[in-house]
Design a protein around this motif. Structure first.
Motif, short mmCIF file in Angstrom:
data_model
loop_
_atom_site.label_atom_id
_atom_site.label_comp_id
_atom_site.label_asym_id
_atom_site.label_seq_id
_atom_site.Cartn_x
_atom_site.Cartn_y
_atom_site.Cartn_z
N LEU A 116 7.80 40.75 24.71
CA LEU A 116 8.43 39.88 26.09
C LEU A 116 9.25 38.41 26.15
O LEU A 116 10.11 38.32 26.27
CB LEU A 116 7.20 39.77 26.99
N ARG A 117 7.83 37.32 25.21
CA ARG A 117 9.08 36.26 24.36
C ARG A 117 10.70 36.08 23.77
O ARG A 117 11.01 35.51 24.04
CB ARG A 117 8.30 35.10 23.88
N ARG B 90 13.24 37.62 25.99
CA ARG B 90 13.55 36.91 27.26
C ARG B 90 14.88 35.46 26.13
O ARG B 90 15.51 35.25 26.80
CB ARG B 90 12.67 35.76 27.65
N THR C 11 14.16 43.15 34.24
CA THR C 11 14.11 42.48 35.34
C THR C 11 15.76 41.17 33.84
O THR C 11 16.28 40.51 34.89
CB THR C 11 12.81 41.24 34.37
N THR D 91 3.85 36.52 35.49
CA THR D 91 4.03 35.63 34.23
C THR D 91 4.03 37.11 33.38
O THR D 91 3.95 38.29 32.89
CB THR D 91 3.94 34.67 34.33
N GLU D 92 4.70 35.94 32.07
CA GLU D 92 4.75 37.27 30.90
C GLU D 92 3.36 37.40 30.54
O GLU D 92 3.14 38.04 30.08
CB GLU D 92 5.14 36.16 29.57
N GLU D 93 2.55 36.43 30.20
CA GLU D 93 1.11 35.75 30.18
C GLU D 93 0.71 37.05 30.96
O GLU D 93 -0.31 38.56 30.45
CB GLU D 93 0.05 34.93 30.28
N LEU E 293 3.07 39.97 24.53
CA LEU E 293 3.27 39.20 24.38
C LEU E 293 4.38 38.46 23.14
O LEU E 293 5.07 37.83 24.03
CB LEU E 293 1.90 37.79 24.71
N SER F 53 11.17 44.27 29.92
CA SER F 53 11.86 43.45 29.86
C SER F 53 14.17 43.81 30.91
O SER F 53 14.55 42.91 30.81
CB SER F 53 12.28 43.51 28.43
N GLN G 237 13.24 37.02 38.97
CA GLN G 237 11.75 37.34 38.93
C GLN G 237 11.25 37.35 40.78
O GLN G 237 10.48 37.00 40.98
CB GLN G 237 10.58 35.96 37.85
#
Lengths: 211, 211
Positions: free
Chosen positions: B105-106, B109, B180, B193-195, B102, B177, B187
């Motif tokens: 990925l955050r 982004r 995307t 979602t990222e989650e 998580l 990542s 997307q």
DNA sequence: TGAAGTGAAGTAAGTGCTTACTTACTTCCC
DNA sequence: GGGAAGTAAGTAAGCACTTACTTCACTTCA
């Protein structure tokens, strides 16, 4: 006159020379990128004058398009799972993943130049490269994704989103090739044969998704 | 006079302007690459004359080095597993992998520009970028690799090569990542979602390596 | 048979534009 | 009035691409 290549002065029929220019251009573009490679460099590498490059290709962009055309044909674009069709028919899960992994890692190593070139052009925003990348990746997503779905219906695999599983697997493979290519060409960080890597990746993935 | 930015004509003390140039340069380098970005473009984006860029940085290379310096500080380079230190202490395996996923990925982004820039420079063969990439990746390899080793000694994980496992995991994250960013910014291919992505990746990996 | 002609393969030496970088000068604040 | 912040207008080198010309294997027909 100083020449950089031994094939200078030997007259070649048009198509051979064209091919030769394409090959040298692939090498140079893959190392320096499209913008980082000059038409002069390409000509010198091919052992001809710059003007000859422009006799064969209207401009730099067209040379670039010709490369992608040529490579797209070379890289088949047939069924991405053709090499493991037998394992798929037998529902030999480990064979499927191991085969795909080994195949992909080999292909990447054999055509590192093209791989680099694609990355460069994806970053530089070249439409053709984008399309090539997209279509080949999409093909893999659909083919492998549908196999995973089938096996989920068989009750053999967990109910994870198939596309996410494919992305995880493709990720392992591409990242491995990329990291090796960019940062570890001598395989000093990760001492591992292709066979071992494929074995590890297939094991991690399969154990991660099977019930 | 035509200006592209509203901060033109306002005099700023040296350091602020320096920062501003760096920020605009990051944006432009990340889109067009080092070679594909001109100092004139950078100046225009910052709303100043080209000469001012060269007052703050001796040359284009130095501006580039300053960016990496600045970003290297910003991106801490502390313990790469700091954010999941609690889960590590509790040997909460799923928490460790999920947290790392998580987090990564955050971060990717949030700093896509820098991520693109790094890729560009790795391809362009820039030494500093190479070093940055290498050291941050190496840090992750060592930190996560040693956690995996510990859990193997506990008898909780299978005896797979830890570095290969890390590579598989990092591969999932970076590839996600990257794909995307390059091909699916809206997307549309992978609606996730990222989650959800973090959940999937952590599950696949953990189930793949635990006994 | 052989001189004349044809055209593809090749080149050297440009052209004009863009690039990184510089210089000589101005403005404005303390 | 001195110095930092700023600029307009360069410069030299490098770029993609062009032009005007040469070479030479290969027809063609008097």
């Amino acid at each position: 006159m100083i020449t950089t290549a031994d094939h200078t002065m030997t007259r070649m029929p048009g198509d051979e020379r064209r091919q030769q220019i394409i090959e040298e251009a692939v090498r140079l573009f893959s190392v320096n990128g499209f913008r980082g490679t000059t038409t002069k460099q390409i000509a010198a590498a091919a052992g001809i004058s710059e003007a000859m490059v422009f006799r064969h290709f209207a401009n730099k962009e067209e040379l670039y398009a010709a490369i992608l055309d040529h490579k797209a044909c070379q890289h088949d674009l047939g069924d991405p799972l053709e090499a493991v069709s037998e394992q798929i028919a037998n529902k030999d899960d480990w064979g499927v993943f191991h085969g795909i992994a080994l195949n992909a890692l080999r292909k990447h190593r054999e055509d590192q130049n093209f791989f680099r070139l694609l990355l460069f052009s994806a970053l530089e925003g070249h439409e053709l490269a984008r399309m090539f990348f997209e279509s080949s990746v999409t093909g893999m997503y659909e083919a492998l994704g549908s196999y995973i779905k089938t096996r989920q219906e068989d009750g053999a695999f967990k109910q994870l989103e198939p596309k996410a599983v494919v992305r995880a697997f493709v990720g392992m493979l591409i990242h491995h090739s990329l990291t090796t290519m960019l940062f570890d060409p001598g395989q000093k960080i990760l001492k591992m044969t292709e066979e071992e890597a494929a074995h590890n990746f297939a094991t991690v993935l399969l154990e991660g998704i099977k019930k």
